[in-house]
Write a protein that holds these residues in place. Sequence first.
Motif, PDB file in Angstrom:
ATOM      1  N   VAL A 280      -7.539 -11.112 -19.203  1.00 25.40           N
ATOM      2  CA  VAL A 280      -6.129 -11.170 -18.807  1.00 25.40           C
ATOM      3  C   VAL A 280      -5.366  -9.918 -19.230  1.00 25.40           C
ATOM      4  CG1 VAL A 280      -5.835 -13.665 -18.683  1.00 25.40           C
ATOM      5  CG2 VAL A 280      -5.752 -12.521 -20.912  1.00 25.40           C
ATOM      6  N   ALA A 281      -5.951  -9.129 -20.151  1.00 26.67           N
ATOM      7  CA  ALA A 281      -5.251  -7.934 -20.638  1.00 26.67           C
ATOM      8  C   ALA A 281      -5.060  -6.896 -19.538  1.00 26.67           C
ATOM      9  CB  ALA A 281      -6.039  -7.321 -21.790  1.00 26.67           C
ATOM     10  N   SER A 282      -5.840  -6.994 -18.483  1.00 25.82           N
ATOM     11  CA  SER A 282      -5.768  -5.985 -17.436  1.00 25.82           C
ATOM     12  C   SER A 282      -4.798  -6.431 -16.340  1.00 25.82           C
ATOM     13  CB  SER A 282      -7.171  -5.780 -16.886  1.00 25.82           C
ATOM     14  OG  SER A 282      -7.122  -5.088 -15.702  1.00 25.82           O
ATOM     15  N   ASP A 283      -3.839  -5.550 -15.995  1.00 30.06           N
ATOM     16  CA  ASP A 283      -2.790  -5.898 -15.036  1.00 30.06           C
ATOM     17  C   ASP A 283      -3.327  -5.762 -13.605  1.00 30.06           C
ATOM     18  OD1 ASP A 283      -0.615  -6.061 -13.451  1.00 30.06           O
ATOM     19  OD2 ASP A 283       0.436  -4.320 -14.281  1.00 30.06           O
ATOM     20  N   PRO A 284      -3.361  -6.855 -12.813  1.00 30.69           N
ATOM     21  CA  PRO A 284      -3.909  -6.780 -11.455  1.00 30.69           C
ATOM     22  C   PRO A 284      -3.122  -5.848 -10.537  1.00 30.69           C
ATOM     23  CG  PRO A 284      -3.318  -9.056 -12.026  1.00 30.69           C
ATOM     24  CD  PRO A 284      -2.892  -8.201 -13.166  1.00 30.69           C
ATOM     25  N   ALA A 285      -1.876  -5.531 -10.911  1.00 28.84           N
ATOM     26  CA  ALA A 285      -1.074  -4.644 -10.055  1.00 28.84           C
ATOM     27  C   ALA A 285      -1.394  -3.171 -10.314  1.00 28.84           C
ATOM     28  CB  ALA A 285       0.410  -4.904 -10.302  1.00 28.84           C
ATOM     29  N   ASP A 286      -2.230  -2.900 -11.321  1.00 34.04           N
ATOM     30  CA  ASP A 286      -2.513  -1.510 -11.705  1.00 34.04           C
ATOM     31  C   ASP A 286      -3.601  -0.921 -10.786  1.00 34.04           C
ATOM     32  OD1 ASP A 286      -3.075   0.851 -12.899  1.00 34.04           O
ATOM     33  OD2 ASP A 286      -3.598   0.020 -14.869  1.00 34.04           O
ATOM     34  N   LEU A 287      -3.163  -0.118  -9.796  1.00 35.75           N
ATOM     35  CA  LEU A 287      -4.084   0.454  -8.803  1.00 35.75           C
ATOM     36  C   LEU A 287      -5.094   1.407  -9.435  1.00 35.75           C
ATOM     37  CD1 LEU A 287      -4.892   0.974  -5.800  1.00 35.75           C
ATOM     38  CD2 LEU A 287      -3.023   2.632  -5.674  1.00 35.75           C
ATOM     39  N   SER A 288      -4.729   1.987 -10.600  1.00 40.36           N
ATOM     40  CA  SER A 288      -5.623   2.983 -11.203  1.00 40.36           C
ATOM     41  C   SER A 288      -6.969   2.363 -11.610  1.00 40.36           C
ATOM     42  CB  SER A 288      -4.953   3.660 -12.403  1.00 40.36           C
ATOM     43  OG  SER A 288      -4.846   2.733 -13.456  1.00 40.36           O
ATOM     44  N   VAL A 289      -7.002   1.049 -11.857  1.00 40.19           N
ATOM     45  CA  VAL A 289      -8.271   0.400 -12.224  1.00 40.19           C
ATOM     46  C   VAL A 289      -9.243   0.480 -11.040  1.00 40.19           C
ATOM     47  CG1 VAL A 289      -9.363  -1.789 -12.863  1.00 40.19           C
ATOM     48  CG2 VAL A 289      -7.161  -1.154 -13.876  1.00 40.19           C
ATOM     49  N   ALA A 290      -8.737   0.171  -9.837  1.00 41.67           N
ATOM     50  CA  ALA A 290      -9.595   0.226  -8.637  1.00 41.67           C
ATOM     51  C   ALA A 290     -10.005   1.677  -8.360  1.00 41.67           C
ATOM     52  CB  ALA A 290      -8.855  -0.353  -7.442  1.00 41.67           C
ATOM     53  N   ILE A 291      -9.082   2.609  -8.502  1.00 41.09           N
ATOM     54  CA  ILE A 291      -9.397   4.026  -8.219  1.00 41.09           C
ATOM     55  C   ILE A 291     -10.502   4.503  -9.157  1.00 41.09           C
ATOM     56  CG2 ILE A 291      -8.487   6.391  -8.314  1.00 41.09           C
ATOM     57  CD1 ILE A 291      -5.786   5.236  -7.354  1.00 41.09           C
ATOM     58  N   LYS A 292     -10.377   4.164 -10.444  1.00 44.07           N
ATOM     59  CA  LYS A 292     -11.383   4.619 -11.417  1.00 44.07           C
ATOM     60  C   LYS A 292     -12.744   3.967 -11.143  1.00 44.07           C
ATOM     61  CE  LYS A 292     -12.672   5.379 -16.131  1.00 44.07           C
ATOM     62  NZ  LYS A 292     -14.016   4.984 -15.872  1.00 44.07           N
ATOM     63  N   THR A 293     -12.715   2.677 -10.809  1.00 46.54           N
ATOM     64  CA  THR A 293     -13.994   1.989 -10.571  1.00 46.54           C
ATOM     65  C   THR A 293     -14.703   2.592  -9.366  1.00 46.54           C
ATOM     66  OG1 THR A 293     -12.947  -0.001 -11.433  1.00 46.54           O
ATOM     67  CG2 THR A 293     -15.048  -0.291 -10.317  1.00 46.54           C
ATOM     68  N   VAL A 294     -13.961   2.832  -8.292  1.00 46.32           N
ATOM     69  CA  VAL A 294     -14.567   3.416  -7.085  1.00 46.32           C
ATOM     70  C   VAL A 294     -15.121   4.801  -7.413  1.00 46.32           C
ATOM     71  CG1 VAL A 294     -14.001   4.361  -4.787  1.00 46.32           C
ATOM     72  CG2 VAL A 294     -13.254   2.056  -5.417  1.00 46.32           C
ATOM     73  N   SER A 295     -14.363   5.560  -8.169  1.00 44.62           N
ATOM     74  CA  SER A 295     -14.832   6.909  -8.508  1.00 44.62           C
ATOM     75  C   SER A 295     -16.091   6.859  -9.395  1.00 44.62           C
ATOM     76  CB  SER A 295     -13.666   7.681  -9.151  1.00 44.62           C
ATOM     77  OG  SER A 295     -14.082   8.409 -10.226  1.00 44.62           O
ATOM     78  N   ASP A 296     -16.188   5.876 -10.275  1.00 42.38           N
ATOM     79  CA  ASP A 296     -17.402   5.718 -11.104  1.00 42.38           C
ATOM     80  C   ASP A 296     -18.602   5.353 -10.237  1.00 42.38           C
ATOM     81  OD1 ASP A 296     -16.068   6.325 -13.387  1.00 42.38           O
ATOM     82  OD2 ASP A 296     -15.903   4.262 -14.129  1.00 42.38           O
ATOM     83  N   VAL A 297     -18.377   4.479  -9.251  1.00 39.89           N
ATOM     84  CA  VAL A 297     -19.487   4.087  -8.374  1.00 39.89           C
ATOM     85  C   VAL A 297     -19.949   5.299  -7.557  1.00 39.89           C
ATOM     86  CG1 VAL A 297     -20.104   2.658  -6.360  1.00 39.89           C
ATOM     87  CG2 VAL A 297     -18.955   1.637  -8.321  1.00 39.89           C
ATOM     88  N   ILE A 298     -19.004   6.088  -7.055  1.00 46.40           N
ATOM     89  CA  ILE A 298     -19.379   7.298  -6.294  1.00 46.40           C
ATOM     90  C   ILE A 298     -20.253   8.196  -7.167  1.00 46.40           C
ATOM     91  CG2 ILE A 298     -18.440   9.470  -5.381  1.00 46.40           C
ATOM     92  CD1 ILE A 298     -16.099   7.777  -4.245  1.00 46.40           C
TER      93      ILE A 298
END
Length: 401
Positions: A280-298
Amino acid sequence: MSVATLVSPTQSHNRFPANATEAVTHPDPYPYYASLAARLPFGFDASLGMWVAAGPEALAEVLGHQACGVRPAGAVVPAALADGPAGEWFGALVRMNDGPAHAAMKPWLQAQLATLHADRDALVRLHDASQAACADAYLARGDAPAARLDDFVFRQPIYGLAAWLGVPAAQWTEVHEDVQRLVAAMAEAGKPSPRADVLTHGHRAATAMRLRAARWLDNDAAPDTWLREVARRAASNDSVDFDALTANVVGLFTQTHDACAGLVANSVRRLARDAHVASVASDPADLSVAIKTVSDVIRFDPPVQNTRRFLHAPAVICEQALAPGDVILAVLASAPPSATPDGVAWTFGTGVHACPGRSPASTIAAIGVHAIRQAGDDLSSLADGTAYHPLGNIRIARFSA
Ligand code: HEM
């Protein structure tokens, strides 16, 4: 040493995959790829009947070699697709041609894709497309989160690309269906006994998509969008062939289908395994989480793990004599950032056929992953999954049984 000697059958859990196409669906193929690149960067694999190139040096030599084509010599179109609209479409794609046909369209297409900016307008359209994909995945697969996700990861990138290019929202669902049929027909055409119904659906889908693309470029796309602008630029450029343009606009969707699905799905698996993000500590509205995850997968878990090249002439490659008709599996996933001269993973290829869609692919996937986070499903139940779609080149995490 042959490629087969790299197999280590004694360690059951971390066992190396049997070869570089089985590696695509292995839970952790990266130690195997690193071993291949270090010990046998270029060798013949009898289990595959192909040469295998691993590591940046061998890959650069293969992907930059004049004797290596993207399709077998004299067979740009697979025999099973020839004599039909899907074959005619396939034969016009930059992805499937070398030489003049490639040189005539690729740089222009690349320049047009470079004008796709992730501005506010585009992000709003991508957000709307992702919401529509969420709703349609629910309609198609029901309430079970894993089944819905398996649908969403393919659907969202197609809706997202359509929205970004300017395709009216009323067409997103049918565009997705036809792209699915075209991709299925391409895969079927490569099998020893292709099923006639899959090919027939592919031919129909090719006709429908070409017609749609022609209409989008005519005046059916939304005002002030990429498709309208590209149509305007093409009209003032005598060297752009309209038929080749419609084929390649459709080609943007088929290129997106599996590759972006892999990027979204592998990012979701990564998120599910990240205890902090799942908490729950992670804010679902924080777009940077998705950006970082996608960049790690790339960088570390690339969707397109390998691509093929076909010898068009005798050549010496990596000190081996190859003959026309020989096939090389170029293992792109064996070029992580730590190994390449530019410090960038070769997830999007390298050389003249490198992907022109890197930037839109990353943005579309990030918005898709963000939509999943915002939907609020509990991803932690997916953390232990290790299944992948059974493909020999693209790594796409699979969530339902
Ligand atoms: C995660 C998403 C994607 C990945 C990992 C990816 C990766 C690749 C790779 C590795 C190639 C080179 C294949 C080869 O050398 O044999 C390629 C080619 C290509 N990609 Fe992508 N791609 C992605 C998404 C996209 C998107 C969104 C578009 C368009 C909007 C696109 C358009 C193309 C085209 C047109 C080619 C053919 C280029 C040529 O042959 O000259 N790709 N892609």
